[in-house]
Scaffold this motif. Sequence first.
Motif, mmCIF file in Angstrom:
data_model
loop_
_atom_site.group_PDB
_atom_site.id
_atom_site.type_symbol
_atom_site.label_atom_id
_atom_site.label_comp_id
_atom_site.label_asym_id
_atom_site.label_seq_id
_atom_site.Cartn_x
_atom_site.Cartn_y
_atom_site.Cartn_z
ATOM 1 N N GLU A 141 36.622 34.313 58.682
ATOM 2 C CA GLU A 141 36.437 33.001 59.304
ATOM 3 C C GLU A 141 36.154 31.943 58.237
ATOM 4 O OE1 GLU A 141 36.769 30.153 61.913
ATOM 5 O OE2 GLU A 141 37.266 32.248 62.322
ATOM 6 N N ALA A 155 39.415 31.153 56.569
ATOM 7 C CA ALA A 155 40.279 30.275 57.366
ATOM 8 C C ALA A 155 39.809 28.820 57.280
ATOM 9 C CB ALA A 155 40.310 30.737 58.823
ATOM 10 N N GLN A 156 38.502 28.612 57.317
ATOM 11 C CA GLN A 156 37.962 27.254 57.183
ATOM 12 C C GLN A 156 38.265 26.684 55.801
ATOM 13 O OE1 GLN A 156 33.793 27.765 58.046
ATOM 14 N NE2 GLN A 156 34.181 28.368 60.168
ATOM 15 N N ALA A 163 41.971 25.664 55.585
ATOM 16 C CA ALA A 163 42.239 24.386 56.247
ATOM 17 C C ALA A 163 41.808 23.222 55.354
ATOM 18 C CB ALA A 163 41.510 24.323 57.594
ATOM 19 N N HIS A 219 45.009 35.629 59.109
ATOM 20 C CA HIS A 219 44.160 34.994 60.120
ATOM 21 C C HIS A 219 45.050 34.412 61.223
ATOM 22 C CE1 HIS A 219 41.265 32.318 62.015
ATOM 23 N NE2 HIS A 219 40.338 33.065 61.445
ATOM 24 N N PRO A 220 44.606 34.496 62.475
ATOM 25 C CA PRO A 220 45.435 33.989 63.578
ATOM 26 C C PRO A 220 45.850 32.517 63.436
ATOM 27 C CG PRO A 220 43.631 35.302 64.459
ATOM 28 C CD PRO A 220 43.390 35.164 62.972
ATOM 29 N N ARG A 221 45.033 31.699 62.756
ATOM 30 C CA ARG A 221 45.385 30.282 62.586
ATOM 31 C C ARG A 221 46.324 30.034 61.407
ATOM 32 N NH1 ARG A 221 39.724 29.631 63.681
ATOM 33 N NH2 ARG A 221 39.297 29.070 61.524
ATOM 34 N N ALA A 228 50.169 28.608 61.878
ATOM 35 C CA ALA A 228 50.237 27.181 62.215
ATOM 36 C C ALA A 228 49.829 26.321 61.022
ATOM 37 C CB ALA A 228 49.344 26.869 63.414
ATOM 38 N N GLN A 229 48.832 26.782 60.266
ATOM 39 C CA GLN A 229 48.372 26.016 59.107
ATOM 40 C C GLN A 229 49.427 25.963 58.002
ATOM 41 O OE1 GLN A 229 44.754 28.360 58.442
ATOM 42 N NE2 GLN A 229 43.523 26.558 58.891
#
Length: 180
Positions: free
Chosen positions: A60, A63-64, A67, A86-88, A91-92
């Motif tokens: 987590e 992922a932050q 971004a 990571h699931p995001r 898209a990132q």
Amino acid sequence: MTGPLAILIGPMAAGKTSVGRSLASQLGVEFADLDALIVETAGRSIPELFTQEGEPAFRELEAQSLARALAEHRGVLSLGGGAPMHPRAPAQLRGRPVVLLEVAESVAERRLAHGAGRPMLEGQDPMARWRELAQARGPRYRALAAHRIDSGHGSAHRVARTIIRTLQLDLPTGPEKETA
């Protein structure tokens, strides 16, 4: 879309950091390693974060940090092997200059023999774990990559030159030399 000129992904020992440093140097831009940004933010090493917080908390934070790096960094960005999972991440990373550095198992084994501090490879047979991770992560890496480059042959400088040509990046020009 603003952000890094190149984003390097791939398995452990693919050379993301060494190639990334060389690429940034040749382009005259800043280099950022996502793992180093995480350590800076957390004030602890990656192995300490894994031990003290566990892998889910680390992922987590990763992922932050990704971004933030995508929004703020304008040079070359290297991601840890698990960051694209990571699931995001899809898209990132969609629409960005993502370069997958591919490496043969034999080259990875040679490179990993010289390193330590890789929590994902701890255990009796680090190369069995490397193979497992490479196989599990490979489809995601390939799906995210705009380009795929073999990083197992030649120096980091040479691989970086291949990336420059592939992404059609402009090299900085030096000061004009006066003629006498």
